[in-house]
Design a protein around this motif. Sequence first.
Motif, PDB file in Angstrom:
ATOM      1  N   ALA A  15       2.915   3.762   8.203  1.00  0.00           N
ATOM      2  CA  ALA A  15       3.781   4.864   7.799  1.00  0.00           C
ATOM      3  C   ALA A  15       3.421   5.416   6.425  1.00  0.00           C
ATOM      4  O   ALA A  15       3.739   6.542   6.107  1.00  0.00           O
ATOM      5  CB  ALA A  15       5.238   4.413   7.805  1.00  0.00           C
ATOM      6  N   HIS A  16       2.746   4.631   5.618  1.00  0.00           N
ATOM      7  CA  HIS A  16       2.423   5.079   4.264  1.00  0.00           C
ATOM      8  C   HIS A  16       1.003   4.652   3.932  1.00  0.00           C
ATOM      9  O   HIS A  16       0.603   3.517   4.195  1.00  0.00           O
ATOM     10  CB  HIS A  16       3.409   4.457   3.269  1.00  0.00           C
ATOM     11  CG  HIS A  16       3.396   5.160   1.946  1.00  0.00           C
ATOM     12  ND1 HIS A  16       2.456   4.903   0.987  1.00  0.00           N
ATOM     13  CD2 HIS A  16       4.207   6.121   1.439  1.00  0.00           C
ATOM     14  CE1 HIS A  16       2.683   5.668  -0.067  1.00  0.00           C
ATOM     15  NE2 HIS A  16       3.743   6.411   0.184  1.00  0.00           N
ATOM     16  N   ASP A  17       0.232   5.534   3.338  1.00  0.00           N
ATOM     17  CA  ASP A  17      -1.167   5.211   3.054  1.00  0.00           C
ATOM     18  C   ASP A  17      -1.326   4.091   2.028  1.00  0.00           C
ATOM     19  O   ASP A  17      -2.388   3.491   1.929  1.00  0.00           O
ATOM     20  CB  ASP A  17      -1.960   6.446   2.647  1.00  0.00           C
ATOM     21  CG  ASP A  17      -1.290   7.259   1.565  1.00  0.00           C
ATOM     22  OD1 ASP A  17      -0.340   6.772   0.942  1.00  0.00           O
ATOM     23  OD2 ASP A  17      -1.720   8.397   1.350  1.00  0.00           O
ATOM     24  N   ALA A  18      -0.278   3.761   1.285  1.00  0.00           N
ATOM     25  CA  ALA A  18      -0.369   2.660   0.319  1.00  0.00           C
ATOM     26  C   ALA A  18      -0.495   1.307   1.012  1.00  0.00           C
ATOM     27  O   ALA A  18      -0.824   0.312   0.379  1.00  0.00           O
ATOM     28  CB  ALA A  18       0.844   2.661  -0.611  1.00  0.00           C
ATOM     29  N   PRO A  54      -5.528   8.298  -1.686  1.00  0.00           N
ATOM     30  CA  PRO A  54      -5.027   9.636  -1.998  1.00  0.00           C
ATOM     31  C   PRO A  54      -4.060  10.045  -0.880  1.00  0.00           C
ATOM     32  O   PRO A  54      -3.882   9.309   0.097  1.00  0.00           O
ATOM     33  CB  PRO A  54      -6.283  10.499  -1.970  1.00  0.00           C
ATOM     34  CG  PRO A  54      -7.146   9.812  -0.969  1.00  0.00           C
ATOM     35  CD  PRO A  54      -6.882   8.340  -1.154  1.00  0.00           C
ATOM     36  N   MET A  55      -3.480  11.188  -0.986  1.00  0.00           N
ATOM     37  CA  MET A  55      -2.634  11.676   0.107  1.00  0.00           C
ATOM     38  C   MET A  55      -3.470  11.666   1.387  1.00  0.00           C
ATOM     39  O   MET A  55      -4.607  12.140   1.398  1.00  0.00           O
ATOM     40  CB  MET A  55      -2.148  13.095  -0.205  1.00  0.00           C
ATOM     41  CG  MET A  55      -1.235  13.666   0.845  1.00  0.00           C
ATOM     42  SD  MET A  55       0.301  12.773   0.994  1.00  0.00           S
ATOM     43  CE  MET A  55       1.200  13.384  -0.400  1.00  0.00           C
ATOM     44  N   ASP A  56      -2.952  11.085   2.429  1.00  0.00           N
ATOM     45  CA  ASP A  56      -3.628  10.956   3.719  1.00  0.00           C
ATOM     46  C   ASP A  56      -4.874  10.072   3.637  1.00  0.00           C
ATOM     47  O   ASP A  56      -5.876  10.316   4.298  1.00  0.00           O
ATOM     48  CB  ASP A  56      -3.994  12.329   4.299  1.00  0.00           C
ATOM     49  CG  ASP A  56      -4.421  12.244   5.760  1.00  0.00           C
ATOM     50  OD1 ASP A  56      -3.904  11.360   6.471  1.00  0.00           O
ATOM     51  OD2 ASP A  56      -5.279  13.037   6.178  1.00  0.00           O
ATOM     52  N   GLY A  57      -4.820   9.023   2.820  1.00  0.00           N
ATOM     53  CA  GLY A  57      -5.942   8.094   2.753  1.00  0.00           C
ATOM     54  C   GLY A  57      -6.061   7.316   4.050  1.00  0.00           C
ATOM     55  O   GLY A  57      -5.090   7.117   4.776  1.00  0.00           O
ATOM     56  N   HIS A  58      -7.280   6.887   4.378  1.00  0.00           N
ATOM     57  CA  HIS A  58      -7.457   6.111   5.594  1.00  0.00           C
ATOM     58  C   HIS A  58      -8.628   5.138   5.483  1.00  0.00           C
ATOM     59  O   HIS A  58      -9.577   5.362   4.743  1.00  0.00           O
ATOM     60  CB  HIS A  58      -7.610   7.022   6.820  1.00  0.00           C
ATOM     61  CG  HIS A  58      -8.659   8.069   6.679  1.00  0.00           C
ATOM     62  ND1 HIS A  58      -8.442   9.246   6.023  1.00  0.00           N
ATOM     63  CD2 HIS A  58      -9.935   8.109   7.112  1.00  0.00           C
ATOM     64  CE1 HIS A  58      -9.545   9.975   6.053  1.00  0.00           C
ATOM     65  NE2 HIS A  58     -10.460   9.300   6.701  1.00  0.00           N
ATOM     66  N   LEU A  59      -8.486   4.054   6.209  1.00  0.00           N
ATOM     67  CA  LEU A  59      -9.497   3.002   6.286  1.00  0.00           C
ATOM     68  C   LEU A  59      -9.902   2.866   7.744  1.00  0.00           C
ATOM     69  O   LEU A  59      -9.050   2.764   8.622  1.00  0.00           O
ATOM     70  CB  LEU A  59      -8.914   1.679   5.775  1.00  0.00           C
ATOM     71  CG  LEU A  59      -9.675   0.404   6.112  1.00  0.00           C
ATOM     72  CD1 LEU A  59     -11.032   0.375   5.415  1.00  0.00           C
ATOM     73  CD2 LEU A  59      -8.852  -0.818   5.733  1.00  0.00           C
ATOM     74  N   THR A  60     -11.191   2.884   7.994  1.00  0.00           N
ATOM     75  CA  THR A  60     -11.715   2.715   9.348  1.00  0.00           C
ATOM     76  C   THR A  60     -12.662   1.535   9.346  1.00  0.00           C
ATOM     77  O   THR A  60     -13.541   1.441   8.480  1.00  0.00           O
ATOM     78  CB  THR A  60     -12.479   3.980   9.803  1.00  0.00           C
ATOM     79  OG1 THR A  60     -11.619   5.109   9.685  1.00  0.00           O
ATOM     80  CG2 THR A  60     -12.971   3.853  11.219  1.00  0.00           C
ATOM     81  N   LEU A  61     -12.507   0.633  10.295  1.00  0.00           N
ATOM     82  CA  LEU A  61     -13.456  -0.451  10.504  1.00  0.00           C
ATOM     83  C   LEU A  61     -14.214  -0.132  11.778  1.00  0.00           C
ATOM     84  O   LEU A  61     -13.621   0.003  12.848  1.00  0.00           O
ATOM     85  CB  LEU A  61     -12.739  -1.798  10.615  1.00  0.00           C
ATOM     86  CG  LEU A  61     -11.988  -2.229   9.371  1.00  0.00           C
ATOM     87  CD1 LEU A  61     -11.183  -3.493   9.638  1.00  0.00           C
ATOM     88  CD2 LEU A  61     -12.948  -2.447   8.211  1.00  0.00           C
ATOM     89  N   GLU A  62     -15.529   0.022  11.653  1.00  0.00           N
ATOM     90  CA  GLU A  62     -16.368   0.411  12.784  1.00  0.00           C
ATOM     91  C   GLU A  62     -17.117  -0.795  13.324  1.00  0.00           C
ATOM     92  O   GLU A  62     -17.743  -1.535  12.570  1.00  0.00           O
ATOM     93  CB  GLU A  62     -17.382   1.464  12.357  1.00  0.00           C
ATOM     94  CG  GLU A  62     -16.781   2.743  11.848  1.00  0.00           C
ATOM     95  CD  GLU A  62     -17.811   3.725  11.346  1.00  0.00           C
ATOM     96  OE1 GLU A  62     -17.536   4.932  11.422  1.00  0.00           O
ATOM     97  OE2 GLU A  62     -18.898   3.297  10.892  1.00  0.00           O
ATOM     98  N   ARG A  63     -17.065  -0.976  14.636  1.00  0.00           N
ATOM     99  CA  ARG A  63     -17.848  -2.010  15.302  1.00  0.00           C
ATOM    100  C   ARG A  63     -19.023  -1.296  15.944  1.00  0.00           C
ATOM    101  O   ARG A  63     -18.852  -0.392  16.763  1.00  0.00           O
ATOM    102  CB  ARG A  63     -17.006  -2.701  16.367  1.00  0.00           C
ATOM    103  CG  ARG A  63     -17.729  -3.817  17.089  1.00  0.00           C
ATOM    104  CD  ARG A  63     -16.823  -4.361  18.205  1.00  0.00           C
ATOM    105  NE  ARG A  63     -17.329  -5.575  18.768  1.00  0.00           N
ATOM    106  CZ  ARG A  63     -18.224  -5.649  19.755  1.00  0.00           C
ATOM    107  NH1 ARG A  63     -18.709  -4.540  20.276  1.00  0.00           N
ATOM    108  NH2 ARG A  63     -18.626  -6.805  20.209  1.00  0.00           N
ATOM    109  N   MET A  64     -20.238  -1.674  15.559  1.00  0.00           N
ATOM    110  CA  MET A  64     -21.432  -0.966  16.016  1.00  0.00           C
ATOM    111  C   MET A  64     -22.394  -1.926  16.706  1.00  0.00           C
ATOM    112  O   MET A  64     -22.631  -3.025  16.204  1.00  0.00           O
ATOM    113  CB  MET A  64     -22.143  -0.330  14.820  1.00  0.00           C
ATOM    114  CG  MET A  64     -21.256   0.542  13.963  1.00  0.00           C
ATOM    115  SD  MET A  64     -22.107   1.295  12.554  1.00  0.00           S
ATOM    116  CE  MET A  64     -22.711  -0.127  11.651  1.00  0.00           C
TER     117      MET A  64
END
Length: 122
Positions: A15-18, A54-64
């Motif tokens: 719910a929150h980027d923090a 930042p506003m709308d920050g995101h973390l992606t973990l990619e499996r390749m």
Amino acid sequence: MEEGPESGSMFWSFAHDANITPVVAALGLDVPENHLPKDTIPFPNQYRASDIVPMDGHLTLERMTCNATAKSTAGIYVRAVINESVVPFNSCQNGPGYSCPLANYSSIVDAAPRFDESATRC
């Protein structure tokens, strides 16, 4: 991550980027090599929370799943992307594109602090 695509796609939304910062810290991503000084403000600052959340920050973990190249062997790798930028794991970045072999990534996750352990210590 270990089960692969057979387990289906995973998407987590907070719910929150923090909420990203504890995950980033637990995985050892983007952690300064030295402690921040208590008497001065370093410039350039080696750690700014606004870079991560930042506003709308995101973390992606990619499996390749990667083929063998001149620099790496064929295998399954994991890499972290914070706000569209690849951020290597401090202890593992020897795969293609600063990725980490899946077995090494699993070791990092297994070594990360657990909430139940932290609650017991507190």
